[in-house]
Every structure is written in C-alpha cells, then in structure tokens.
Design an enzyme around this catalytic site. Sequence first.
Site, PDB file in Angstrom:
ATOM      1  N   MET A  38       0.850  -1.194   0.000  1.00  0.00           N
ATOM      2  CA  MET A  38       0.000   0.000   0.000  1.00  0.00           C
ATOM      3  C   MET A  38       0.887   1.246   0.000  1.00  0.00           C
ATOM      4  O   MET A  38       0.442   2.340   0.327  1.00  0.00           O
ATOM      5  CB  MET A  38      -0.940  -0.008   1.200  1.00  0.00           C
ATOM      6  CG  MET A  38      -1.913  -1.188   1.135  1.00  0.00           C
ATOM      7  SD  MET A  38      -3.482  -0.897   1.958  1.00  0.00           S
ATOM      8  CE  MET A  38      -2.960  -0.570   3.614  1.00  0.00           C
ATOM      9  N   GLY A  39       2.150   1.071  -0.360  1.00  0.00           N
ATOM     10  CA  GLY A  39       3.045   2.218  -0.496  1.00  0.00           C
ATOM     11  C   GLY A  39       3.596   2.712   0.828  1.00  0.00           C
ATOM     12  O   GLY A  39       3.529   2.030   1.843  1.00  0.00           O
ATOM     13  N   HIS A  42       9.023   1.153   3.373  1.00  0.00           N
ATOM     14  CA  HIS A  42      10.103   1.223   4.362  1.00  0.00           C
ATOM     15  C   HIS A  42      10.974  -0.015   4.200  1.00  0.00           C
ATOM     16  O   HIS A  42      10.785  -0.803   3.255  1.00  0.00           O
ATOM     17  CB  HIS A  42       9.532   1.357   5.777  1.00  0.00           C
ATOM     18  CG  HIS A  42       8.462   0.339   6.099  1.00  0.00           C
ATOM     19  ND1 HIS A  42       8.726  -1.011   6.174  1.00  0.00           N
ATOM     20  CD2 HIS A  42       7.130   0.470   6.309  1.00  0.00           C
ATOM     21  CE1 HIS A  42       7.619  -1.658   6.458  1.00  0.00           C
ATOM     22  NE2 HIS A  42       6.620  -0.780   6.533  1.00  0.00           N
ATOM     23  N   GLY A  44      11.031  -2.777   5.643  1.00  0.00           N
ATOM     24  CA  GLY A  44      10.297  -4.048   5.625  1.00  0.00           C
ATOM     25  C   GLY A  44       9.886  -4.389   4.200  1.00  0.00           C
ATOM     26  O   GLY A  44      10.121  -5.500   3.706  1.00  0.00           O
ATOM     27  N   HIS A  45       9.281  -3.407   3.515  1.00  0.00           N
ATOM     28  CA  HIS A  45       8.913  -3.629   2.099  1.00  0.00           C
ATOM     29  C   HIS A  45      10.156  -3.896   1.270  1.00  0.00           C
ATOM     30  O   HIS A  45      10.162  -4.752   0.380  1.00  0.00           O
ATOM     31  CB  HIS A  45       8.212  -2.398   1.519  1.00  0.00           C
ATOM     32  CG  HIS A  45       6.941  -2.014   2.196  1.00  0.00           C
ATOM     33  ND1 HIS A  45       6.828  -0.896   2.974  1.00  0.00           N
ATOM     34  CD2 HIS A  45       5.717  -2.605   2.199  1.00  0.00           C
ATOM     35  CE1 HIS A  45       5.591  -0.797   3.430  1.00  0.00           C
ATOM     36  NE2 HIS A  45       4.898  -1.823   2.978  1.00  0.00           N
ATOM     37  N   GLY A 155       4.985 -10.007   3.985  1.00  0.00           N
ATOM     38  CA  GLY A 155       5.727  -9.976   5.244  1.00  0.00           C
ATOM     39  C   GLY A 155       5.044 -10.801   6.322  1.00  0.00           C
ATOM     40  O   GLY A 155       3.814 -10.868   6.391  1.00  0.00           O
ATOM     41  N   GLU A 156       5.854 -11.398   7.193  1.00  0.00           N
ATOM     42  CA  GLU A 156       5.306 -12.169   8.322  1.00  0.00           C
ATOM     43  C   GLU A 156       4.777 -11.254   9.416  1.00  0.00           C
ATOM     44  O   GLU A 156       4.154 -11.703  10.360  1.00  0.00           O
ATOM     45  CB  GLU A 156       6.370 -13.112   8.886  1.00  0.00           C
ATOM     46  CG  GLU A 156       6.593 -14.318   7.990  1.00  0.00           C
ATOM     47  CD  GLU A 156       7.705 -15.238   8.464  1.00  0.00           C
ATOM     48  OE1 GLU A 156       8.375 -14.905   9.468  1.00  0.00           O
ATOM     49  OE2 GLU A 156       7.913 -16.274   7.814  1.00  0.00           O
ATOM     50  N   GLN A 161      -2.602 -12.238   7.546  1.00  0.00           N
ATOM     51  CA  GLN A 161      -2.793 -11.954   6.111  1.00  0.00           C
ATOM     52  C   GLN A 161      -2.065 -12.996   5.261  1.00  0.00           C
ATOM     53  O   GLN A 161      -2.600 -13.497   4.276  1.00  0.00           O
ATOM     54  CB  GLN A 161      -2.275 -10.553   5.801  1.00  0.00           C
ATOM     55  CG  GLN A 161      -2.186 -10.242   4.312  1.00  0.00           C
ATOM     56  CD  GLN A 161      -1.862  -8.787   4.053  1.00  0.00           C
ATOM     57  OE1 GLN A 161      -2.739  -7.943   4.095  1.00  0.00           O
ATOM     58  NE2 GLN A 161      -0.602  -8.476   3.782  1.00  0.00           N
ATOM     59  N   LYS A 192       8.835  -2.626  11.869  1.00  0.00           N
ATOM     60  CA  LYS A 192       8.639  -1.544  10.886  1.00  0.00           C
ATOM     61  C   LYS A 192       7.204  -1.575  10.377  1.00  0.00           C
ATOM     62  O   LYS A 192       6.672  -2.645  10.076  1.00  0.00           O
ATOM     63  CB  LYS A 192       9.568  -1.749   9.686  1.00  0.00           C
ATOM     64  CG  LYS A 192      11.036  -1.725  10.051  1.00  0.00           C
ATOM     65  CD  LYS A 192      11.718  -0.523   9.498  1.00  0.00           C
ATOM     66  CE  LYS A 192      13.191  -0.568   9.850  1.00  0.00           C
ATOM     67  NZ  LYS A 192      13.848   0.725   9.679  1.00  0.00           N
TER      68      LYS A 192
HETATM   69  O1  PAF Z   1      -0.144  -5.722   3.410  1.00  0.00           O
HETATM   70  C1  PAF Z   1      -0.580  -4.787   2.709  1.00  0.00           C
HETATM   71  O2  PAF Z   1       0.064  -3.766   2.541  1.00  0.00           O
HETATM   72  C2  PAF Z   1      -1.943  -4.923   2.058  1.00  0.00           C
HETATM   73  O3  PAF Z   1      -2.844  -5.567   2.874  1.00  0.00           O
HETATM   74  C3  PAF Z   1      -1.882  -5.591   0.672  1.00  0.00           C
HETATM   75  C4  PAF Z   1      -1.427  -7.039   0.765  1.00  0.00           C
HETATM   76  C5  PAF Z   1      -0.967  -4.817  -0.240  1.00  0.00           C
HETATM   77  C6  PAF Z   1      -3.286  -5.599   0.035  1.00  0.00           C
HETATM   78  O4  PAF Z   1      -3.770  -4.312  -0.121  1.00  0.00           O
END
Ligand code: PAF
Length: 291
Positions: A38-39, A42, A44-45, A155-156, A161, A192
Amino acid sequence: MKEGKTKAFIIEETVKGARAQAAAWRKEGLRVGLVPTMGYLHEGHKSLIDRSVRENDRTVVSVFVNPIQFGPAEDLESYPRDLEADCALCREAGAAMVFAPKASEMYAEDFSTYVDMQDVSAELCGKSRPTHFKGVCTVVSKLFHIVAPDRAYFGEKDAQQLAVIRRMVRDLNMDLEIVGCPIVREADGLAKSSRNTYLSEEERKAALSLSRAVAAGKAMAEGGEQDGEKILEVMRGILSAEPLARIDYVEMVKWDSIAVHHRLDCPVLAAVAVFIGKTRLIDNFIWEPAL
Ligand code: PAF
C-alpha cells in the site's frame, strides 16, 4: 534467473498496461515476482523487493491503498502516501515496474465481486476488522490476475494476512508460489510499519511494549514452555503495564489455520494487536517445533 537487475523501470497506472508488460515478460520466458504493497515503503517492504529481485527476472511492486480493506472508522484518508519516494526506492532496489493504479482503475462504480473466506480470517484481526480480509483477498486476487506472477511476497508481520492468502491460493487453485518474509525491526525492536509515522515521541516509546511482549513470549517458547496460556499471560502482563497501550488482542493460534490453540505441539503464531493512542499496531512471533 535469466538476468540480473534491469535498467528499464516502468511506472504503470493502468491495468491494461501492467497486464501487457507482465505478459510480455512471461512470453520471453522471464520469471515475474510481485510485491503487493500500500506504499509509503520502508525497509520491511524493501526486504520483500530485494528478495523478489534476487529470485525472479522481473519484479513488479504494486502501490495501491486499497479502499475496500479499510473499515468505516479506519484511517483510509490519512494513510500515509508518497508515490515519488516509493518509485525511487523500487527503482534503486532493482524492481522493473511500479503498478500504481487509481481506485477508479481497480474498482468500477458498480464493482460487486468479492473473494471472502470462512475460517482463517475469523480470529485475531478478523474479530475487530470484520471486512478487512475480504478486501485484502479481493485486491490480492485482482493483482494476481493482472500480473500473473510466478511468486508473490508478503511480510510475516501481517502473519494472519499471509495465512489467509496461502489459504486463498490453495482453495482457488491459483498457480503461484507465496513467499513469506521475516519481520524487519528498528534497532530498538519496534516492527517496521507505515503506521509508525502516526506515533508521537511518547507513543513511539510506549509502542516498544509490543516488541518487548513478543520477545518475552518467544524466549519462553524457545526455552521449552509448552503451555500457551502461560506465554500469553506474560505477554499480556507486559502490555497491560504500559499506560498508553490498549490491548485489542493477545492470542495464540495454529499457524496454518489461525484457529485458537494454546499448546506448543504444532506450529503456532502468537500475535498481538494494540492501540497506542489512536494507532493500532500489530506484532507477533511464529514458533515451529524442531524436526
Ligand atoms: O499488506 C498490505 O500492505 C496490504 O494488505 C496488501 C497485501 C498490499 C493488500 O492491499
């Protein structure tokens, strides 16, 4: 892998364009990795993007604040956004495409088809965010249809999710590999999260109660404690001692099914969700028995 990092970098806003580019790569025999986000990216991403770049020929990062996974009283409007910085990070990390559609590109006005599930999404975050995983499953399956990746990275930190998406992929026979990546933490332990930016200095300190609770629980599990109740009691105690923390849940579940389970006789997830002021933060540890 056919090639290393790519020089070309594309920012794509349309479904048609993203689909055509990913299809062209697959036609060339290139492996495509997808990192849904979702942008407000950081480290973590970045760890997910780095892993995808290592394991695939082309990496697509989707940047989309998905409106349908936010409840009516949640932070959709205030959710932090910085597409320019996100694109710079993705390009630097070696991603080949940022797919950043507008909400109207993803959801027609009369959009009416959702992906939902019964079990894995019911506990933990599903209790206080009853429509959240329906929104997540719907958007993630749309992204899978658009990009048709070989692998997708999650991510864990959002462990439920990850379990929900694994179940969706299995149940709906989706043909890709789901890769879970470890939590990335600040030097002082805080996991993070894009939502950490909401925290005041005082709240930032209080938020460390989450990682302290998780570390204490994990140490007990690794030390051989088999009784989940005892572990949860210690975790709850640490969180309750923090005046700025309001517990949403502290729970232990089976790691694959997210069913409540308080014995460490199978892989388990111990997860917490806590409000620090108005900000809801999550953290967890996953424990698996030694083989
Ligand atoms: O983890 C996230 O950032 C969101 O839930 C995802 C998986 C991008 C779905 O919108």
